[in-house]
Design a protein around this motif. Structure first.
Motif, PDB file in Angstrom:
ATOM      1  N   ARG A  19       0.834  -1.199   0.000  1.00 57.46           N
ATOM      2  CA  ARG A  19       0.000   0.000   0.000  1.00 57.46           C
ATOM      3  C   ARG A  19       0.868   1.247   0.000  1.00 57.46           C
ATOM      4  O   ARG A  19       1.774   1.383   0.826  1.00 57.46           O
ATOM      5  CB  ARG A  19      -0.911  -0.020   1.232  1.00 57.46           C
ATOM      6  CG  ARG A  19      -1.621   1.291   1.512  1.00 57.46           C
ATOM      7  CD  ARG A  19      -2.575   1.158   2.690  1.00 57.46           C
ATOM      8  NE  ARG A  19      -1.970   0.561   3.849  1.00 57.46           N
ATOM      9  CZ  ARG A  19      -1.236   1.212   4.752  1.00 57.46           C
ATOM     10  NH1 ARG A  19      -0.992   2.510   4.593  1.00 57.46           N
ATOM     11  NH2 ARG A  19      -0.745   0.582   5.799  1.00 57.46           N
ATOM     12  N   LYS A  59     -19.846   3.053   0.350  1.00 54.68           N
ATOM     13  CA  LYS A  59     -19.348   2.461   1.586  1.00 54.68           C
ATOM     14  C   LYS A  59     -18.605   3.515   2.397  1.00 54.68           C
ATOM     15  O   LYS A  59     -17.460   3.844   2.079  1.00 54.68           O
ATOM     16  CB  LYS A  59     -18.423   1.282   1.266  1.00 54.68           C
ATOM     17  CG  LYS A  59     -19.092   0.200   0.440  1.00 54.68           C
ATOM     18  CD  LYS A  59     -18.105  -0.816  -0.102  1.00 54.68           C
ATOM     19  CE  LYS A  59     -17.513  -1.663   0.981  1.00 54.68           C
ATOM     20  NZ  LYS A  59     -16.695  -2.775   0.416  1.00 54.68           N
ATOM     21  N   LEU A  84     -16.320   5.384   5.093  1.00 57.15           N
ATOM     22  CA  LEU A  84     -15.073   4.998   5.749  1.00 57.15           C
ATOM     23  C   LEU A  84     -15.229   5.101   7.261  1.00 57.15           C
ATOM     24  O   LEU A  84     -15.428   6.194   7.797  1.00 57.15           O
ATOM     25  CB  LEU A  84     -13.921   5.884   5.284  1.00 57.15           C
ATOM     26  CG  LEU A  84     -13.346   5.630   3.891  1.00 57.15           C
ATOM     27  CD1 LEU A  84     -12.227   6.616   3.618  1.00 57.15           C
ATOM     28  CD2 LEU A  84     -12.844   4.204   3.767  1.00 57.15           C
ATOM     29  N   TYR A 137     -11.471   1.654  10.970  1.00 61.21           N
ATOM     30  CA  TYR A 137     -10.853   0.757   9.999  1.00 61.21           C
ATOM     31  C   TYR A 137      -9.331   0.865  10.056  1.00 61.21           C
ATOM     32  O   TYR A 137      -8.772   1.936  10.308  1.00 61.21           O
ATOM     33  CB  TYR A 137     -11.292   1.100   8.571  1.00 61.21           C
ATOM     34  CG  TYR A 137     -12.695   0.676   8.203  1.00 61.21           C
ATOM     35  CD1 TYR A 137     -13.461  -0.126   9.037  1.00 61.21           C
ATOM     36  CD2 TYR A 137     -13.250   1.085   6.989  1.00 61.21           C
ATOM     37  CE1 TYR A 137     -14.750  -0.499   8.682  1.00 61.21           C
ATOM     38  CE2 TYR A 137     -14.536   0.714   6.621  1.00 61.21           C
ATOM     39  CZ  TYR A 137     -15.284  -0.076   7.473  1.00 61.21           C
ATOM     40  OH  TYR A 137     -16.546  -0.446   7.110  1.00 61.21           O
ATOM     41  N   SER A 138      -8.653  -0.243   9.780  1.00 63.87           N
ATOM     42  CA  SER A 138      -7.202  -0.195   9.598  1.00 63.87           C
ATOM     43  C   SER A 138      -6.892   0.540   8.297  1.00 63.87           C
ATOM     44  O   SER A 138      -7.767   0.721   7.447  1.00 63.87           O
ATOM     45  CB  SER A 138      -6.637  -1.618   9.528  1.00 63.87           C
ATOM     46  OG  SER A 138      -7.079  -2.267   8.340  1.00 63.87           O
ATOM     47  N   GLU A 139      -5.646   0.952   8.122  1.00 54.50           N
ATOM     48  CA  GLU A 139      -5.266   1.662   6.899  1.00 54.50           C
ATOM     49  C   GLU A 139      -5.453   0.781   5.664  1.00 54.50           C
ATOM     50  O   GLU A 139      -5.861   1.265   4.607  1.00 54.50           O
ATOM     51  CB  GLU A 139      -3.822   2.150   7.000  1.00 54.50           C
ATOM     52  CG  GLU A 139      -3.627   3.293   7.986  1.00 54.50           C
ATOM     53  CD  GLU A 139      -4.494   4.502   7.636  1.00 54.50           C
ATOM     54  OE1 GLU A 139      -4.514   4.913   6.463  1.00 54.50           O
ATOM     55  OE2 GLU A 139      -5.163   5.024   8.556  1.00 54.50           O
ATOM     56  N   ASP A 140      -5.161  -0.505   5.805  1.00 51.65           N
ATOM     57  CA  ASP A 140      -5.348  -1.405   4.664  1.00 51.65           C
ATOM     58  C   ASP A 140      -6.818  -1.504   4.276  1.00 51.65           C
ATOM     59  O   ASP A 140      -7.162  -1.513   3.084  1.00 51.65           O
ATOM     60  CB  ASP A 140      -4.815  -2.805   4.999  1.00 51.65           C
ATOM     61  CG  ASP A 140      -3.299  -2.869   4.965  1.00 51.65           C
ATOM     62  OD1 ASP A 140      -2.692  -2.043   4.266  1.00 51.65           O
ATOM     63  OD2 ASP A 140      -2.723  -3.736   5.646  1.00 51.65           O
ATOM     64  N   ARG A 141      -7.688  -1.580   5.284  1.00 55.09           N
ATOM     65  CA  ARG A 141      -9.117  -1.673   4.976  1.00 55.09           C
ATOM     66  C   ARG A 141      -9.631  -0.370   4.386  1.00 55.09           C
ATOM     67  O   ARG A 141     -10.474  -0.381   3.491  1.00 55.09           O
ATOM     68  CB  ARG A 141      -9.907  -2.049   6.227  1.00 55.09           C
ATOM     69  CG  ARG A 141     -11.380  -2.329   5.920  1.00 55.09           C
ATOM     70  CD  ARG A 141     -12.115  -2.911   7.092  1.00 55.09           C
ATOM     71  NE  ARG A 141     -13.494  -3.178   6.750  1.00 55.09           N
ATOM     72  CZ  ARG A 141     -14.413  -3.615   7.611  1.00 55.09           C
ATOM     73  NH1 ARG A 141     -14.074  -3.850   8.877  1.00 55.09           N
ATOM     74  NH2 ARG A 141     -15.658  -3.830   7.213  1.00 55.09           N
ATOM     75  N   LYS A 142      -9.149   0.762   4.873  1.00 50.20           N
ATOM     76  CA  LYS A 142      -9.533   2.047   4.293  1.00 50.20           C
ATOM     77  C   LYS A 142      -9.110   2.118   2.831  1.00 50.20           C
ATOM     78  O   LYS A 142      -9.871   2.562   1.965  1.00 50.20           O
ATOM     79  CB  LYS A 142      -8.885   3.198   5.072  1.00 50.20           C
ATOM     80  CG  LYS A 142      -9.474   3.440   6.449  1.00 50.20           C
ATOM     81  CD  LYS A 142      -8.742   4.590   7.140  1.00 50.20           C
ATOM     82  CE  LYS A 142      -9.268   4.822   8.545  1.00 50.20           C
ATOM     83  NZ  LYS A 142      -8.521   5.904   9.237  1.00 50.20           N
ATOM     84  N   ASP A 189      -8.641  -0.342   0.727  1.00 54.34           N
ATOM     85  CA  ASP A 189      -9.494  -1.221  -0.082  1.00 54.34           C
ATOM     86  C   ASP A 189     -10.894  -0.628  -0.255  1.00 54.34           C
ATOM     87  O   ASP A 189     -11.489  -0.727  -1.342  1.00 54.34           O
ATOM     88  CB  ASP A 189      -9.597  -2.594   0.570  1.00 54.34           C
ATOM     89  CG  ASP A 189      -8.282  -3.365   0.515  1.00 54.34           C
ATOM     90  OD1 ASP A 189      -7.435  -3.027  -0.331  1.00 54.34           O
ATOM     91  OD2 ASP A 189      -8.099  -4.284   1.338  1.00 54.34           O
ATOM     92  N   THR A 190     -11.430  -0.023   0.796  1.00 54.40           N
ATOM     93  CA  THR A 190     -12.774   0.551   0.718  1.00 54.40           C
ATOM     94  C   THR A 190     -12.821   1.728  -0.245  1.00 54.40           C
ATOM     95  O   THR A 190     -13.802   1.913  -0.978  1.00 54.40           O
ATOM     96  CB  THR A 190     -13.249   0.987   2.114  1.00 54.40           C
ATOM     97  OG1 THR A 190     -13.206  -0.138   3.009  1.00 54.40           O
ATOM     98  CG2 THR A 190     -14.667   1.534   2.072  1.00 54.40           C
ATOM     99  N   ASP A 233     -13.093   0.244  -3.630  1.00 56.97           N
ATOM    100  CA  ASP A 233     -14.455  -0.243  -3.868  1.00 56.97           C
ATOM    101  C   ASP A 233     -15.376   0.912  -4.253  1.00 56.97           C
ATOM    102  O   ASP A 233     -16.177   0.806  -5.199  1.00 56.97           O
ATOM    103  CB  ASP A 233     -14.998  -0.926  -2.613  1.00 56.97           C
ATOM    104  CG  ASP A 233     -14.232  -2.185  -2.249  1.00 56.97           C
ATOM    105  OD1 ASP A 233     -13.453  -2.676  -3.088  1.00 56.97           O
ATOM    106  OD2 ASP A 233     -14.412  -2.679  -1.113  1.00 56.97           O
TER     107      ASP A 233
END
Length: 274
Positions: free
Chosen positions: A207, A224, A226, A230-235, A237-238, A241
């Motif tokens: 990332r 979706k 934010l 959320y973790s930075e990785d999930r943010k 990915d979101t 998306d």
């Protein structure tokens, strides 16, 4: 890739075979047991309930892959397992297994006609899924101020990402960012985000830091939100998306000629929306 060669059609055919296998296995194993008993083989009849057990697992799988979950169908393996482990004599076992096979068949019919199609079947139909349709309606006014050619380019990027063609997707997104001066700001940001992610996916890079994001005024258009937790990785990915869903909305609402192909990408988009 032609529509007849897509993984979506392959999945649909697989699901049809699984549906056919449920009554064949549940009735077939029991009838095989009856035949063996008639031939003089004294085998514990409970073992022939294995067809009902496998049929129940298949039914639960078909229920799980639907957008709407049928809790009754999902729980059938539990009851089938009970039938399998509890010893029964010939007549009571035969009666239970036949009744259970009938129940599985009725539940399969109920699943198909009450709980809708699988993600794959929805993607091949003429209608959008309710969740995607609602999002496209909400964002219609914000994404339709672009040219049909730009909308077609958005459809192309969607198709390339959904097929794992990340290098092509990065190139397509980069081209429209360079060549189009008429894109609304939110779509320019969406293309830039997809461009960044496509490069990362193609090269298997970590990332980036910092990474591209939407602006606060874009939030009402994002499918979706934010979550600050959320973790930075999930943010990361979101955000991707949301960018893909915005481009899908722009392509669908502006380029009617691309809609039939966009429907074949809907399974992928539904996964992003989850």
């Amino acid at each position: 890739m032609t529509l007849s060669e897509t993984p979506i059609l392959s999945d649909l055919k697989k699901h049809q075979y699984l549906e056919l296998a449920i009554p064949l296995l549940s009735f077939g194993a029991t009838l095989a047991g009856v035949l063996l008993w008639k031939m003089g083989f004294q085998i514990d009849f409970q073992y022939f309930s294995i067809g009902c057990v496998i049929g129940s697992c298949l039914l639960a799988y078909l229920a799980y892959i639907r957008p709407r979950k049928d809790i009754v169908a999902l729980s059938t393996p539990i009851y089938a397992f009970i039938f399998f482990v509890v010893p029964t004599d010939y007549m009571s076992g035969l009666t239970l297994q036949l009744l259970y096979a009938v129940s599985l068949t009725l539940l399969l019919v109920r699943l198909k006609y009450r709980f809708g199609a699988t993600h794959t079947a929805v993607s091949l139909g003429k209608e959008l899924s309710p969740s995607i349709k609602a999002y496209l309606t909400e964002t219609h006014n914000a994404v339709t101020g672009i040219s049909p050619s730009d909308a077609h380019q958005a459809a192309l990027v969607i198709s390339q990402v959904s097929n794992g063609e990340y290098a092509l997707a990065a190139r397509s997104a980069g081209m429209i960012m360079e060549q189009s001066a008429e894109l609304p700001g939110v779509l320019t940001r969406a293309f830039a985000i997809v461009h960044e992610h496509a490069i990362n996916l193609e090269l298997s890079l970590p990332r980036p830091e910092p990474y591209l994001n939407f602006l606060p005024e874009d939030e009402e258009l994002l499918a979706k939100p934010l979550n600050p937790e959320y973790s930075e990785d999930r943010k990361f990915d979101t955000i991707f998306d949301n960018a893909m869903l915005l481009l899908f909305s722009a392509a669908w609402n502006t380029s009617e000629a691309d809609r039939s192909h966009l429907l074949t990408c809907q399974t992928f988009m539904l996964k992003l929306l989850e």
